[in-house]
Design a protein around this motif. Structure first.
Motif, PDB file in Angstrom:
ATOM      1  N   ASP A 279       0.787  -1.231  -0.015  1.00 22.50           N
ATOM      2  CA  ASP A 279       0.057  -0.099   0.028  1.00 22.50           C
ATOM      3  C   ASP A 279       0.730   1.101  -0.055  1.00 22.50           C
ATOM      4  OD1 ASP A 279       1.099   0.326   2.682  1.00 22.50           O
ATOM      5  OD2 ASP A 279      -0.787   0.288   3.546  1.00 22.50           O
ATOM      6  N   GLY A 280       2.235   1.124  -0.078  1.00 22.01           N
ATOM      7  CA  GLY A 280       3.143   2.230  -0.152  1.00 22.01           C
ATOM      8  C   GLY A 280       3.569   2.833   1.147  1.00 22.01           C
ATOM      9  N   GLU A 281       2.882   2.029   2.201  1.00 21.94           N
ATOM     10  CA  GLU A 281       3.061   2.803   3.492  1.00 21.94           C
ATOM     11  C   GLU A 281       3.965   1.675   4.371  1.00 21.94           C
ATOM     12  OE1 GLU A 281      -0.299   4.172   5.487  1.00 21.94           O
ATOM     13  OE2 GLU A 281      -0.741   5.618   3.925  1.00 21.94           O
ATOM     14  N   PRO A 282       5.135   1.682   4.457  1.00 25.11           N
ATOM     15  CA  PRO A 282       5.880   0.584   5.085  1.00 25.11           C
ATOM     16  C   PRO A 282       5.621   0.676   6.615  1.00 25.11           C
ATOM     17  CG  PRO A 282       7.306   1.476   3.735  1.00 25.11           C
ATOM     18  CD  PRO A 282       6.449   2.255   3.507  1.00 25.11           C
ATOM     19  N   GLY A 283       5.595  -0.398   7.494  1.00 27.12           N
ATOM     20  CA  GLY A 283       5.431  -0.447   9.032  1.00 27.12           C
ATOM     21  C   GLY A 283       4.229  -0.244   9.352  1.00 27.12           C
ATOM     22  N   ARG A 284       3.122  -0.205   8.525  1.00 26.75           N
ATOM     23  CA  ARG A 284       1.760  -0.462   8.856  1.00 26.75           C
ATOM     24  C   ARG A 284       0.861  -1.315   7.801  1.00 26.75           C
ATOM     25  NH1 ARG A 284      -2.616   2.791   6.968  1.00 26.75           N
ATOM     26  NH2 ARG A 284      -4.448   2.743   8.779  1.00 26.75           N
ATOM     27  N   LEU A 285       0.398  -2.351   8.526  1.00 29.71           N
ATOM     28  CA  LEU A 285      -0.207  -3.495   7.890  1.00 29.71           C
ATOM     29  C   LEU A 285      -1.741  -3.182   7.794  1.00 29.71           C
ATOM     30  CD1 LEU A 285       0.165  -6.202   6.213  1.00 29.71           C
ATOM     31  CD2 LEU A 285      -0.254  -7.379   8.693  1.00 29.71           C
ATOM     32  N   THR A 286      -2.249  -3.076   6.301  1.00 31.05           N
ATOM     33  CA  THR A 286      -3.484  -2.709   6.314  1.00 31.05           C
ATOM     34  C   THR A 286      -4.242  -3.718   5.459  1.00 31.05           C
ATOM     35  OG1 THR A 286      -2.909  -1.279   4.576  1.00 31.05           O
ATOM     36  CG2 THR A 286      -2.908   0.101   6.315  1.00 31.05           C
ATOM     37  N   GLU A 287      -5.538  -3.543   5.460  1.00 35.60           N
ATOM     38  CA  GLU A 287      -6.297  -4.539   4.306  1.00 35.60           C
ATOM     39  C   GLU A 287      -5.960  -4.336   2.915  1.00 35.60           C
ATOM     40  OE1 GLU A 287     -10.150  -5.567   6.990  1.00 35.60           O
ATOM     41  OE2 GLU A 287     -10.454  -4.261   5.542  1.00 35.60           O
ATOM     42  N   MET A 288      -5.306  -2.858   2.625  1.00 35.70           N
ATOM     43  CA  MET A 288      -5.054  -2.648   1.349  1.00 35.70           C
ATOM     44  C   MET A 288      -3.957  -3.476   0.842  1.00 35.70           C
ATOM     45  SD  MET A 288      -5.910  -1.087  -1.386  1.00 35.70           S
ATOM     46  CE  MET A 288      -7.008   0.376  -0.957  1.00 35.70           C
ATOM     47  N   ASP A 289      -2.781  -3.624   1.831  1.00 33.54           N
ATOM     48  CA  ASP A 289      -1.616  -4.253   1.737  1.00 33.54           C
ATOM     49  C   ASP A 289      -2.149  -5.969   1.282  1.00 33.54           C
ATOM     50  OD1 ASP A 289       0.778  -2.750   2.236  1.00 33.54           O
ATOM     51  OD2 ASP A 289       0.069  -2.693   4.276  1.00 33.54           O
ATOM     52  N   ALA A 290      -2.979  -6.474   2.214  1.00 32.30           N
ATOM     53  CA  ALA A 290      -3.485  -7.756   1.791  1.00 32.30           C
ATOM     54  C   ALA A 290      -4.203  -7.941   0.356  1.00 32.30           C
ATOM     55  CB  ALA A 290      -4.508  -8.083   3.015  1.00 32.30           C
ATOM     56  N   LEU A 291      -5.086  -7.107   0.189  1.00 34.09           N
ATOM     57  CA  LEU A 291      -5.857  -7.211  -1.146  1.00 34.09           C
ATOM     58  C   LEU A 291      -4.835  -6.958  -2.242  1.00 34.09           C
ATOM     59  CD1 LEU A 291      -8.471  -7.842  -2.578  1.00 34.09           C
ATOM     60  CD2 LEU A 291      -8.925  -5.501  -2.262  1.00 34.09           C
ATOM     61  N   VAL A 292      -4.018  -5.949  -2.230  1.00 36.90           N
ATOM     62  CA  VAL A 292      -3.043  -5.801  -3.370  1.00 36.90           C
ATOM     63  C   VAL A 292      -2.117  -7.161  -3.430  1.00 36.90           C
ATOM     64  CG1 VAL A 292      -1.304  -4.472  -4.371  1.00 36.90           C
ATOM     65  CG2 VAL A 292      -3.381  -3.267  -3.258  1.00 36.90           C
ATOM     66  N   ALA A 293      -1.781  -7.567  -2.317  1.00 35.61           N
ATOM     67  CA  ALA A 293      -0.526  -8.604  -2.474  1.00 35.61           C
ATOM     68  C   ALA A 293      -1.528  -9.813  -2.969  1.00 35.61           C
ATOM     69  CB  ALA A 293      -0.399  -9.253  -0.765  1.00 35.61           C
ATOM     70  N   TYR A 294      -2.750 -10.198  -2.686  1.00 34.29           N
ATOM     71  CA  TYR A 294      -3.507 -11.269  -3.529  1.00 34.29           C
ATOM     72  C   TYR A 294      -3.590 -10.756  -5.065  1.00 34.29           C
ATOM     73  CZ  TYR A 294      -7.419 -14.073  -4.914  1.00 34.29           C
ATOM     74  OH  TYR A 294      -8.342 -14.705  -5.679  1.00 34.29           O
ATOM     75  N   LEU A 295      -3.913  -9.982  -5.219  1.00 35.98           N
ATOM     76  CA  LEU A 295      -4.200  -9.495  -6.770  1.00 35.98           C
ATOM     77  C   LEU A 295      -2.876  -9.684  -7.564  1.00 35.98           C
ATOM     78  CD1 LEU A 295      -6.328  -6.178  -6.480  1.00 35.98           C
ATOM     79  CD2 LEU A 295      -7.088  -8.572  -7.078  1.00 35.98           C
ATOM     80  N   GLN A 296      -1.597  -9.175  -6.872  1.00 32.10           N
ATOM     81  CA  GLN A 296      -0.328  -9.407  -7.541  1.00 32.10           C
ATOM     82  C   GLN A 296      -0.004 -10.821  -7.702  1.00 32.10           C
ATOM     83  OE1 GLN A 296       0.288  -6.957  -9.166  1.00 32.10           O
ATOM     84  NE2 GLN A 296       1.068  -5.182  -8.302  1.00 32.10           N
ATOM     85  N   VAL A 297      -0.464 -11.736  -7.135  1.00 34.15           N
ATOM     86  CA  VAL A 297       0.040 -13.107  -7.222  1.00 34.15           C
ATOM     87  C   VAL A 297      -0.984 -14.060  -8.093  1.00 34.15           C
ATOM     88  CG1 VAL A 297      -1.189 -14.327  -5.263  1.00 34.15           C
ATOM     89  CG2 VAL A 297       1.318 -15.074  -5.901  1.00 34.15           C
ATOM     90  N   LEU A 298      -2.277 -13.338  -8.558  1.00 35.58           N
ATOM     91  CA  LEU A 298      -3.187 -14.060  -9.368  1.00 35.58           C
ATOM     92  C   LEU A 298      -2.367 -14.785 -10.556  1.00 35.58           C
ATOM     93  CD1 LEU A 298      -6.297 -12.164  -8.868  1.00 35.58           C
ATOM     94  CD2 LEU A 298      -5.670 -14.396  -7.960  1.00 35.58           C
ATOM     95  N   GLY A 299      -2.462 -15.732 -10.933  1.00 41.71           N
ATOM     96  CA  GLY A 299      -1.611 -16.269 -12.227  1.00 41.71           C
ATOM     97  C   GLY A 299      -0.506 -16.739 -12.055  1.00 41.71           C
ATOM     98  N   ARG A 300       0.140 -16.351 -10.925  1.00 39.66           N
ATOM     99  CA  ARG A 300       1.690 -16.536 -10.790  1.00 39.66           C
ATOM    100  C   ARG A 300       2.099 -17.656  -9.648  1.00 39.66           C
ATOM    101  NH1 ARG A 300       4.297 -10.755 -10.779  1.00 39.66           N
ATOM    102  NH2 ARG A 300       6.202 -11.914 -11.620  1.00 39.66           N
ATOM    103  N   LEU A 301       1.253 -18.429  -8.886  1.00 39.26           N
ATOM    104  CA  LEU A 301       1.363 -19.337  -8.294  1.00 39.26           C
ATOM    105  C   LEU A 301       2.067 -20.398  -8.827  1.00 39.26           C
ATOM    106  CD1 LEU A 301      -1.726 -19.695  -5.960  1.00 39.26           C
ATOM    107  CD2 LEU A 301       0.319 -18.420  -5.479  1.00 39.26           C
ATOM    108  N   THR A 302       1.781 -20.714 -10.249  1.00 40.74           N
ATOM    109  CA  THR A 302       2.896 -21.370 -11.023  1.00 40.74           C
ATOM    110  C   THR A 302       2.802 -21.162 -12.198  1.00 40.74           C
ATOM    111  OG1 THR A 302       2.757 -23.830 -11.953  1.00 40.74           O
ATOM    112  CG2 THR A 302       0.495 -22.797 -11.451  1.00 40.74           C
ATOM    113  N   ASP A 303       3.941 -21.546 -13.306  1.00 42.55           N
ATOM    114  CA  ASP A 303       4.048 -21.024 -14.553  1.00 42.55           C
ATOM    115  C   ASP A 303       3.564 -22.089 -15.411  1.00 42.55           C
ATOM    116  OD1 ASP A 303       4.842 -18.995 -16.219  1.00 42.55           O
ATOM    117  OD2 ASP A 303       6.880 -20.134 -16.719  1.00 42.55           O
ATOM    118  N   ALA A 304       2.857 -22.937 -15.114  1.00 40.66           N
ATOM    119  CA  ALA A 304       2.358 -24.431 -16.054  1.00 40.66           C
ATOM    120  C   ALA A 304       1.643 -23.861 -17.085  1.00 40.66           C
ATOM    121  CB  ALA A 304       1.254 -25.181 -15.043  1.00 40.66           C
ATOM    122  N   ALA A 305       0.855 -22.773 -17.089  1.00 34.48           N
ATOM    123  CA  ALA A 305      -0.143 -22.519 -18.012  1.00 34.48           C
ATOM    124  C   ALA A 305       0.923 -21.930 -19.263  1.00 34.48           C
ATOM    125  CB  ALA A 305      -1.108 -21.165 -17.945  1.00 34.48           C
ATOM    126  N   HIS A 306       1.731 -21.204 -18.873  1.00 27.72           N
ATOM    127  CA  HIS A 306       2.789 -20.389 -19.926  1.00 27.72           C
ATOM    128  C   HIS A 306       3.759 -21.547 -20.489  1.00 27.72           C
ATOM    129  CE1 HIS A 306       1.684 -16.347 -19.265  1.00 27.72           C
ATOM    130  NE2 HIS A 306       1.675 -16.612 -18.028  1.00 27.72           N
TER     131      HIS A 306
END
Length: 243
Positions: A208-235
């Protein structure tokens, strides 16, 4: 045929037996393929599980009803593959409990969203969708920046997922809260444990651009950034078919 229906409906026992017979046929058609499901699920040795922070983000994604407007399953249709990337494989959803394939696309499919946009873009988009996509009809989620993420029960979430077949280790379950904080705090003493338990390629940064503070925005963006990247099998499969 109408006379047969009338006679059948007047006989309670016959009608019940007919319902059971039809249900049995439908049940067999639905259940029988499950006995060969292992033959249809691709192999992905590089597949990793969601981190505690990504799991928390997925829970928020479900809580806010994001799945109602976004699917996470790219079909084999040419226009979908050209727009979103390689079509989804069954193995990519093996750790999704529950699965979020969906069928409604008020917004675009998110199956391969990870890495497509920067964290800052996601934050701006969630705070005010129209600031980055003028024609968007998506509601604002600015409060996610203000809400501190609760991590006290993350170990329980991982333990529940493990009971459903997700291969979390004892160490991953025990360190869930610390790993959630560490993944969003790269300069903290907890950050190193995230890479050790989930792999060196795991995203570790202040989402979320704010180090040291854990927010729900951190969690949601972390999830969105891993979609499709848990494995490279499809590629890899796409590359192999192109040879």
């Amino acid at each position: 045929m109408p006379n047969f229906h009338r006679k059948l409906e007047r006989s309670a026992i016959g009608f019940v037996l007919a319902i059971i017979g039809v249900s049995a046929i439908g049940g067999f058609v639905e259940i029988a393929p499950l006995f060969t499901i292992q033959e249809t699920v691709e192999k992905a040795p590089d597949m990793r599980v969601y981190t505690p922070l990504e799991t928390a983000g997925r829970n928020i994604y479900i809580r806010e009803g994001c799945y109602a407007c976004h699917s996470q399953m790219i079909r084999t249709l040419r226009d979908e593959v050209e727009r979103y990337g390689p079509y989804s494989l069954a193995v990519e959803s093996q750790y999704d409990k529950p699965m979020l394939w969906g069928s409604k696309r008020t917004g675009p499919d998110l199956a391969r969203l990870g890495g497509k946009y920067s964290d800052a873009w996601h934050v701006a988009h969630l705070v005010n969708p129209r600031a980055v996509v003028p024609q968007s009809v998506m509601p604002k989620y600015g409060w996610l920046m203000r809400n501190e993420l609760s991590t006290a029960d993350l170990s329980l979430h991982l333990a529940a997922q493990r009971r459903l077949g997700v291969p979390y280790t004892e160490a991953q379950v025990a360190n869930a809260s610390a790993d959630a904080y560490g993944q969003a705090s790269p300069d903290s003493s907890y950050a190193g444990g995230v890479g050790e338990r989930y792999g060196a390629e795991t995203n570790v940064r202040a989402f979320d651009g704010e180090p040291g503070r854990l927010t729900e925005m951190d969690a949601l963006v972390a999830y969105l950034q891993v979609l499709g990247r848990l494995t490279d099998a499809a590629h890899r499969q796409t590359a192999a078919k192109g040879k």
